[in-house]
Design a protein around this motif. Structure first.
Motif, mmCIF file in Angstrom:
data_model
loop_
_atom_site.group_PDB
_atom_site.id
_atom_site.type_symbol
_atom_site.label_atom_id
_atom_site.label_comp_id
_atom_site.label_asym_id
_atom_site.label_seq_id
_atom_site.Cartn_x
_atom_site.Cartn_y
_atom_site.Cartn_z
ATOM 1 N N ALA A 100 0.847 -1.192 0.000
ATOM 2 C CA ALA A 100 0.000 0.000 0.000
ATOM 3 C C ALA A 100 0.881 1.241 0.000
ATOM 4 O O ALA A 100 1.963 1.247 0.592
ATOM 5 N N ASP A 101 0.430 2.272 -0.669
ATOM 6 C CA ASP A 101 1.118 3.574 -0.661
ATOM 7 C C ASP A 101 0.896 4.220 0.703
ATOM 8 O O ASP A 101 -0.241 4.495 1.090
ATOM 9 N N ILE A 102 1.968 4.468 1.426
ATOM 10 C CA ILE A 102 1.846 4.992 2.788
ATOM 11 C C ILE A 102 1.199 6.375 2.810
ATOM 12 O O ILE A 102 0.590 6.771 3.803
ATOM 13 N N THR A 103 1.292 7.108 1.694
ATOM 14 C CA THR A 103 0.693 8.439 1.643
ATOM 15 C C THR A 103 -0.793 8.394 1.286
ATOM 16 O O THR A 103 -1.464 9.417 1.336
ATOM 17 N N LYS A 104 -1.291 7.213 0.895
ATOM 18 C CA LYS A 104 -2.703 7.080 0.511
ATOM 19 C C LYS A 104 -3.315 5.852 1.174
ATOM 20 O O LYS A 104 -4.107 5.138 0.554
ATOM 21 N N LEU A 105 -2.952 5.658 2.412
ATOM 22 C CA LEU A 105 -3.366 4.435 3.096
ATOM 23 C C LEU A 105 -4.881 4.322 3.194
ATOM 24 O O LEU A 105 -5.445 3.229 3.120
ATOM 25 N N ASP A 106 -5.572 5.452 3.341
ATOM 26 C CA ASP A 106 -7.028 5.416 3.481
ATOM 27 C C ASP A 106 -7.717 4.958 2.201
ATOM 28 O O ASP A 106 -8.876 4.540 2.225
ATOM 29 N N LYS A 107 -7.011 5.014 1.058
ATOM 30 C CA LYS A 107 -7.607 4.575 -0.215
ATOM 31 C C LYS A 107 -7.180 3.164 -0.601
ATOM 32 O O LYS A 107 -7.746 2.571 -1.504
ATOM 33 N N HIS A 108 -6.159 2.630 0.069
ATOM 34 C CA HIS A 108 -5.562 1.370 -0.373
ATOM 35 C C HIS A 108 -5.895 0.176 0.506
ATOM 36 O O HIS A 108 -5.347 -0.904 0.295
ATOM 37 N N GLU A 498 -6.830 6.290 -10.462
ATOM 38 C CA GLU A 498 -6.197 7.056 -9.396
ATOM 39 C C GLU A 498 -4.972 7.752 -9.959
ATOM 40 O O GLU A 498 -4.138 7.135 -10.629
ATOM 41 N N LEU A 499 -4.871 9.072 -9.717
ATOM 42 C CA LEU A 499 -3.697 9.813 -10.158
ATOM 43 C C LEU A 499 -2.619 9.689 -9.083
ATOM 44 O O LEU A 499 -2.767 10.215 -7.986
ATOM 45 N N PRO A 500 -1.533 8.974 -9.376
ATOM 46 C CA PRO A 500 -0.493 8.798 -8.357
ATOM 47 C C PRO A 500 0.245 10.098 -8.087
ATOM 48 O O PRO A 500 0.214 11.031 -8.901
ATOM 49 N N GLU A 501 0.896 10.173 -6.948
ATOM 50 C CA GLU A 501 1.734 11.329 -6.643
ATOM 51 C C GLU A 501 2.901 11.383 -7.625
ATOM 52 O O GLU A 501 3.406 10.344 -8.073
ATOM 53 N N TYR A 502 3.327 12.594 -7.965
ATOM 54 C CA TYR A 502 4.521 12.734 -8.793
ATOM 55 C C TYR A 502 5.735 12.296 -7.988
ATOM 56 O O TYR A 502 5.884 12.656 -6.811
ATOM 57 N N ARG A 503 6.593 11.505 -8.635
ATOM 58 C CA ARG A 503 7.781 11.014 -7.942
ATOM 59 C C ARG A 503 8.965 11.015 -8.896
ATOM 60 O O ARG A 503 8.812 10.866 -10.111
ATOM 61 N N ILE A 504 10.147 11.146 -8.328
ATOM 62 C CA ILE A 504 11.366 10.981 -9.108
ATOM 63 C C ILE A 504 11.464 9.508 -9.505
ATOM 64 O O ILE A 504 11.212 8.629 -8.689
ATOM 65 N N PRO A 505 11.805 9.210 -10.762
ATOM 66 C CA PRO A 505 11.860 7.804 -11.191
ATOM 67 C C PRO A 505 12.824 6.978 -10.349
ATOM 68 O O PRO A 505 13.874 7.465 -9.923
ATOM 69 N N VAL A 506 12.454 5.741 -10.109
ATOM 70 C CA VAL A 506 13.378 4.784 -9.497
ATOM 71 C C VAL A 506 14.200 4.204 -10.649
ATOM 72 O O VAL A 506 13.698 3.410 -11.445
ATOM 73 N N TRP A 507 15.462 4.618 -10.727
ATOM 74 C CA TRP A 507 16.259 4.298 -11.906
ATOM 75 C C TRP A 507 16.511 2.804 -12.034
ATOM 76 O O TRP A 507 16.713 2.298 -13.145
ATOM 77 N N ARG A 508 16.487 2.104 -10.922
ATOM 78 C CA ARG A 508 16.629 0.643 -10.992
ATOM 79 C C ARG A 508 15.466 0.044 -11.771
ATOM 80 O O ARG A 508 15.642 -0.855 -12.592
ATOM 81 N N ASN A 509 14.242 0.555 -11.520
ATOM 82 C CA ASN A 509 13.075 0.051 -12.236
ATOM 83 C C ASN A 509 13.164 0.388 -13.725
ATOM 84 O O ASN A 509 12.821 -0.431 -14.581
ATOM 85 N N VAL A 510 13.602 1.616 -14.015
ATOM 86 C CA VAL A 510 13.735 2.024 -15.415
ATOM 87 C C VAL A 510 14.740 1.126 -16.123
ATOM 88 O O VAL A 510 14.497 0.618 -17.224
ATOM 89 N N GLY A 511 15.898 0.902 -15.468
ATOM 90 C CA GLY A 511 16.925 0.061 -16.064
ATOM 91 C C GLY A 511 16.452 -1.367 -16.265
ATOM 92 O O GLY A 511 16.719 -1.985 -17.308
ATOM 93 N N THR A 512 15.728 -1.903 -15.265
ATOM 94 C CA THR A 512 15.209 -3.271 -15.380
ATOM 95 C C THR A 512 14.222 -3.381 -16.539
ATOM 96 O O THR A 512 14.242 -4.351 -17.313
ATOM 97 N N THR A 513 13.350 -2.376 -16.669
ATOM 98 C CA THR A 513 12.376 -2.381 -17.766
ATOM 99 C C THR A 513 13.067 -2.342 -19.119
ATOM 100 O O THR A 513 12.733 -3.114 -20.030
#
Length: 711
Positions: A100-108, A498-513
């Motif tokens: 769950a997204d800790i910043t949106k716990l009430d929705k998740h 649901e519109l997620p919060e804007y976040r800096i990319p996790v470069w590990r995920n980008v590289g894995t993709t």
């Protein structure tokens, strides 16, 4: 799995809402020890990986599709319910990591409480803990854990915070799954529902009352429910006046009333936590600035694809050229050496040279997904999409289609309206996928002069490249509009995301993709190209004995009469033998059909092989022209530029022919895998046939119009 006893290969399911960071956590826990496949019986992508924990057998971690609740509105959610309500299934997990997204716990927490009432051993993983300080969040972990009766572990996929604690919690849960058993359910069914369950409890293969309730709701489509039981469920529902939709709404409201006070008591916010995203959305989703930003991003992507990959492309091209020359000088002359150099190396090299551009494409799409922009694009263009008979979620499929139409078509499962989903499936292949990149790059160099602006930052060829992509999008939209008029349905449309919060990319995920998608592209394309290159080499090298002998005799006579050098005679012989070969005969047979488009028989061969997969075009031309001449056989662009019409001595690849080919490849359905996926997603051969016919017709007549107007 009993207390203290662990299965030989425990299965742990990763479950959560879309945009909860579930896939990022999956990548961290498994690294590259993962595999991509499909869930049994469906085309939904399954990601599975291996997780090593101290003192335990290797754990299989399964990343389930994102879902909002156990009352599905999409095929992805249906699959989650199907697997988690089937204890006898191969994919039924021994434990669940609920992310769950800790910043949106009430929705998740809606789905969390439903799975908790299924009595599944669970850990609540509060992802994105790194945002707690920035958003002014404080979470009372012990209080939350006690109220929800599960271990609660805050983690961060970005900086790997809490990963060690999570692995320890997984180990403890697998060793003693009974340690955290719920004492009280989050939801108690009403009197009417209890009457139905009392009658059906003996018939349904249920673990507890809530499991029986879900089976009662979903019996019509759950695969593991026997037909006889399905009939009994339906009769009991009618007999007791059980209204499934009303029951689902009542349950959902009661669950929110139960877990929202728990969240309020455990989570404290300091100030407005959404102001930053809201301020950015004021621009990104603005009716004027939003589309301008979207077009600017797409132009940047296409410019990067065309202009920024030249150095690695030249390096790959040089490598394959050196490899071919080394093979030819090392091995003795003969058919096997010719097969390796002219067939396999030339064919593969003609496509792999474009791998840098494919990697750049996946890199950009992965970043757009990571920062949360794709969801905004769906929201921004929903009203526009509706006018063309599509859905806001269609934007995600159309953008994903620029990487590959196959996963893009599969992503339409999130569109609940059947007509909008069907239209999206039919028109998504019109968006220019990465397989078209090799064709575009080759042909644009003949169609558009290499003019640059702003010290090389913008090139005319790059703009043409972008124009082809936008032409594909325009074709998709107009085709959808035509189908909207033809196909009529009373079903109403809605967009819920649901519109997620804007976040800096996790470069590990980008590289894995980028790594996984590029590897898949190379392996899948490589297999097809290898087979077709070998077949083409054989078909282009051998032919009817009488025709081949006549060609050799004709060349000998011409060489003597024109006093040709040995090298000139060899080139002429190779060209004449190719025309007399089996491939030459096939090309000549279809030449009358394609001549109005400006194509000769050699291009015709490439068109035919391209219907297996578009990227085969360049490999085919590399094979054909490397057989026709030994000069620049690996530098396919230069080799095509040298090709001349034997009658007029004019370049074969003039602007008119190049533009005709570009238009053909923008619109043509040239991917058997895409047609197969369309068949599986629509469960009918009707729609892939419609898709193939209308796309090929647009391509043929569009290419003809362009060639006739430019020539």
């Amino acid at each position: 799995m009993h207390n203290g006893q662990v299965k030989a290969t425990p299965v742990v399911g990763l479950v959560g809402n879309p945009n909860s960071g579930k896939s990022s956590l999956f990548n961290i826990l498994t690294g590259l020890r993962q595999r991509i496949g499909n869930f049994p019986g469906v085309t939904v992508e399954k990601k599975a990986g291996m997780l090593s924990l101290p003192g335990l057998p290797t754990v299989e971690l399964i990343d389930f599709p994102g879902a909002y609740s156990c009352y599905p509105t999409s095929l992805d959610e249906r699959l989650v319910v199907q697997e988690l309500t089937n204890p006898e299934g191969d994919l039924f997990p021994d434990a669940i990591l609920y992310v769950a997204d800790i910043t949106k716990l009430d929705k998740h927490l809606l789905l969390f409480t439903q799975l908790r009432d299924l009595d599944l051993p669970m850990i609540l993983v509060l992802n994105m803990a790194d945002l707690m300080d920035a958003d002014g969040l404080t979470v009372d972990i012990p209080r939350l854990s006690k109220a929800l009766e599960v271990p609660v572990v805050p983690v961060s996929s970005r900086d790997h915070r809490g990963i060690a604690e999570l692995k320890e919690a997984i180990t403890d849960l697998l060793r003693d799954p009974n340690r955290f058993r719920p004492r009280q359910a989050f939801f108690e069914p009403g009197a009417n529902t209890r009457d139905v369950l009392a009658e059906l409890r003996r018939e349904l293969p249920a673990r507890n009352d809530y499991h029986a309730l879900l089976l009662t709701h979903h019996a019509p489509w759950l695969k593991h429910i026997p037909d006889a039981t399905r009939h009994q469920v339906q009769e009991a529902r009618v007999r007791h006046g059980f209204h499934s939709l009303r029951s689902q709404v009542e349950e959902t409201m009661e669950r929110y009333n139960t877990f929202e006070p728990i969240v309020r008591g455990s989570v404290r916010h300091a100030g407005d936590t959404s102001s930053r995203s809201d301020r950015i959305d004021n621009v990104v989703t603005h009716p004027i600035f939003g589309p301008i930003l979207f077009i600017a991003l797409m132009l940047l992507l296409f410019q990067a694809l065309f202009a920024w990959a030249s150095v690695p492309m030249d390096l790959i091209e040089f490598t394959f050229g050196t490899l071919g020359e080394s093979i030819r000088t090392t091995l003795p002359a003969g058919w096997f050496t010719d097969l390796l150099v002219d067939g396999i190396v030339a064919g593969l090299g003609g496509v792999l040279v474009f791998l840098p551009q494919i990697a750049i494409l996946f890199f950009f799409i992965a970043i757009l997904e990571e920062v949360g922009y794709l969801a905004r694009a769906a929201y921004l263009f929903d009203s526009l999409m509706q006018r063309f008979g599509l859905n806001g979620r269609s934007v995600v499929a159309l953008i994903s289609g620029h990487a590959c139409a196959i996963p893009a078509i599969m992503s339409t499962r999130t569109i609940s309206n059947w007509k909008e989903r069907l239209l999206t499936i039919l028109v998504t292949p019109l968006t220019s996928c990465s397989a078209r990149i090799p064709v575009y790059v080759i042909l644009i160099s003949f169609a558009v002069p290499p003019v640059v602006y702003f010290n090389g930052l913008i090139s005319l060829q790059g703009l043409a490249f972008a124009g082809l992509y936008f032409l594909g999008i325009l074709g998709a939209m107009l085709s959808a509009l035509a189908f909207k008029v033809i196909l009529r349905t009373p079903e109403r449309s809605f967009l819920m995301l649901e519109l997620p919060e804007y976040r800096i990319p996790v470069w590990r995920n980008v590289g894995t993709t980028v790594w996984q998608k590029s590897k898949t592209f190379v392996l899948e394309a490589g297999k097809i190209i290898m087979i077709i290159s070998v077949i083409l080499w054989a078909a282009s090298t051998y032919g009817p004995p009488a025709d081949m002998a006549a060609a050799e005799a004709q060349v000998t006579e011409r060489a003597r009469a024109q006093e040709l050098s040995e090298e000139q005679a060899a080139d002429l012989l190779a060209s004449e033998r190719l025309e007399a070969s089996y491939a030459g005969h096939l090309g000549k047979a279809i030449e009358p059909v394609i001549r109005p488009l400006g194509y000769d028989w050699k291009i015709g061969i490439a068109l035919l092989t391209s219907f297996a997969a578009r990227e085969v075009f360049v490999g085919t031309m590399a094979t054909i022209y490397s057989i026709g001449s030994t000069d620049d056989e690996f530098r396919i662009r230069e080799r095509l530029a040298e090709e001349r019409n034997p009658v007029t001595n004019e370049p074969v690849y003039n602007p008119a022919t190049a533009w005709s080919l570009l238009i053909f490849y923008v619109f043509a359905m040239m991917c058997m895998s895409t047609l197969a996926v369309t068949k599986r997603e629509t469960n009918s051969w009707k729609w892939p046939i419609v898709q193939f016919v209308f796309m090929t017709a647009i391509a043929y007549f569009g290419a003809m119009a362009v060639y006739q107007s430019l020539s």
